[in-house]
Design an enzyme around this catalytic site. Structure first.
Site, PDB file in Angstrom:
ATOM      1  N   SER A  78       0.816  -1.214   0.000  1.00 40.99           N
ATOM      2  CA  SER A  78       0.000   0.000   0.000  1.00 40.99           C
ATOM      3  C   SER A  78       0.853   1.268   0.000  1.00 40.99           C
ATOM      4  CB  SER A  78      -0.910   0.016   1.231  1.00 40.99           C
ATOM      5  OG  SER A  78      -1.594  -1.195   1.363  1.00 40.99           O
TER       6      SER A  78
HETATM    7  N1  SAH Z   1      -0.820  -4.298   3.826  1.00 37.25           N
HETATM    8  C1  SAH Z   1      -0.283  -4.902   2.645  1.00 37.25           C
HETATM    9  C2  SAH Z   1      -1.258  -4.742   1.509  1.00 37.25           C
HETATM   10  C3  SAH Z   1      -1.308  -5.948   0.695  1.00 37.25           C
HETATM   11  S1  SAH Z   1      -2.550  -5.952  -0.574  1.00 37.25           S
HETATM   12  C4  SAH Z   1       1.063  -4.298   2.315  1.00 37.25           C
HETATM   13  O1  SAH Z   1       1.292  -3.138   2.665  1.00 37.25           O
HETATM   14  O2  SAH Z   1       1.886  -4.969   1.698  1.00 37.25           O
HETATM   15  C5  SAH Z   1      -3.839  -6.860   0.200  1.00 37.25           C
HETATM   16  C6  SAH Z   1      -3.550  -8.282   0.562  1.00 37.25           C
HETATM   17  O3  SAH Z   1      -4.768  -8.866   1.019  1.00 37.25           O
HETATM   18  C7  SAH Z   1      -3.050  -9.170  -0.570  1.00 37.25           C
HETATM   19  O4  SAH Z   1      -1.828  -9.733  -0.227  1.00 37.25           O
HETATM   20  C8  SAH Z   1      -4.136 -10.231  -0.705  1.00 37.25           C
HETATM   21  O5  SAH Z   1      -3.641 -11.516  -1.044  1.00 37.25           O
HETATM   22  C9  SAH Z   1      -4.750 -10.227   0.688  1.00 37.25           C
HETATM   23  N2  SAH Z   1      -6.112 -10.764   0.767  1.00 37.25           N
HETATM   24  C10 SAH Z   1      -7.135 -10.624  -0.107  1.00 37.25           C
HETATM   25  N3  SAH Z   1      -8.232 -11.262   0.331  1.00 37.25           N
HETATM   26  C11 SAH Z   1      -7.903 -11.824   1.534  1.00 37.25           C
HETATM   27  C12 SAH Z   1      -8.609 -12.621   2.489  1.00 37.25           C
HETATM   28  N4  SAH Z   1      -9.883 -12.993   2.307  1.00 37.25           N
HETATM   29  N5  SAH Z   1      -7.944 -13.012   3.610  1.00 37.25           N
HETATM   30  C13 SAH Z   1      -6.656 -12.653   3.815  1.00 37.25           C
HETATM   31  N6  SAH Z   1      -5.933 -11.914   2.946  1.00 37.25           N
HETATM   32  C14 SAH Z   1      -6.548 -11.489   1.815  1.00 37.25           C
END
Ligand code: SAH
Length: 230
Positions: A78
């Site tokens: 993010s």
């Molecule tokens: N906070 C992270 C953002 C990652 S993007 C960072 O700064 O790197 C969002 C993430 O949510 C992705 O890795 C995706 O695989 C995960 N995601 C999507 N649906 C999900 C679910 N149902 N349970 C857990 N993780 C999920």
């Protein structure tokens, strides 16, 4: 090229160790302040986590720009401003909390920021390869107060609650109400909500056992998906 070799900020030996990344990080933190982040504990947490450790080699030179970057598997790390804003909302003026749940660990960067502010962070990631990588990133920074689980976090992690804060870093169309019951008294749930194209950052506060919903800015997150993948 010439500029890179003479500019001390692009020190060739150790571009992202120590000094160089430190300066870029401080500049980023100042820009977060300019954009309206006021919580000193949150700014301190942002300045203490080396974001370049959470992205692949080719993107390290961009790690301290205020932008989202790809981390593979169609997911992104993010934007720092959004990480700081969501953390500030979750902390709600508290300088430290005890237990936080994050849904969507991704690279582990937001996890690391939360780990600076909470005694323990519980995080769920649906993509197994990302969960493994996030664990490696956290280990490299010697962050030990995180329990990271590979699985579907749509409905939280009830056996580990209640939490002082819950953060979704992927957007559901509607936040599951089962998450409200995992909030501790005084707790805050913060999440982007909406479809692929239009999302709003929302947060819910729990006081006197009632839940209040609040609106923040428009955002773009990857969608929250059901199930889990390797
Ligand atoms: N906070 C992270 C953002 C990652 S993007 C960072 O700064 O790197 C969002 C993430 O949510 C992705 O890795 C995706 O695989 C995960 N995601 C999507 N649906 C999900 C679910 N149902 N349970 C857990 N993780 C999920």
């Amino acid at each position: 090229m010439v500029e890179r070799m003479t500019n001390p900020e692009f020190d060739t030996d150790n571009r992202f160790g120590g000094f160089v990344s430190e300066r870029a990080r401080q500049r980023l933190v100042e820009s977060l302040r300019d954009k309206g982040i006021t919580s000193e504990p949150v700014l301190a947490a942002m300045s203490s986590v080396a974001r370049h450790e959470f992205v692949e080699e080719a993107l390290k030179s961009r790690a301290y720009e205020d932008t989202a970057l790809p981390i593979g598997y169609h997911q992104t790390i993010s934007q720092p401003y959004v990480v700081a804003l969501m953390t500030e909302i979750l902390m709600a003026g508290r300088s430290r909390v005890t237990r936080v749940l994050e849904i969507g660990a991704g690279s582990g960067f937001q996890t690391a920021v939360l780990a600076r502010l909470s005694s323990r962070v519980f995080s769920v990631e649906r993509v197994g390869a990302l969960a493994d990588r996030a664990r490696e990133h956290l280990q490299k920074l010697d962050i030990r107060n995180v329990s990271l689980r590979h699985g579907d976090g749509t409905h939280g992690w009830p056996t580990r609650g209640p939490f002082d804060g819950i953060m979704l870093t992927a957007a559901p169309e509607r936040v599951s109400e089962s998450l409200y019951s995992q909030l501790a008294e005084g707790g805050v749930l913060v999440a982007p909500e909406g479809d692929t194209y239009q999302q709003r950052l929302l947060y819910w506060t729990k006081t006197n056992h009632s839940i209040l919903r609040h609106k923040s800015i428009s955002v773009v997150f990857v969608p929250l998906r059901p199930g889990q993948v390797q």
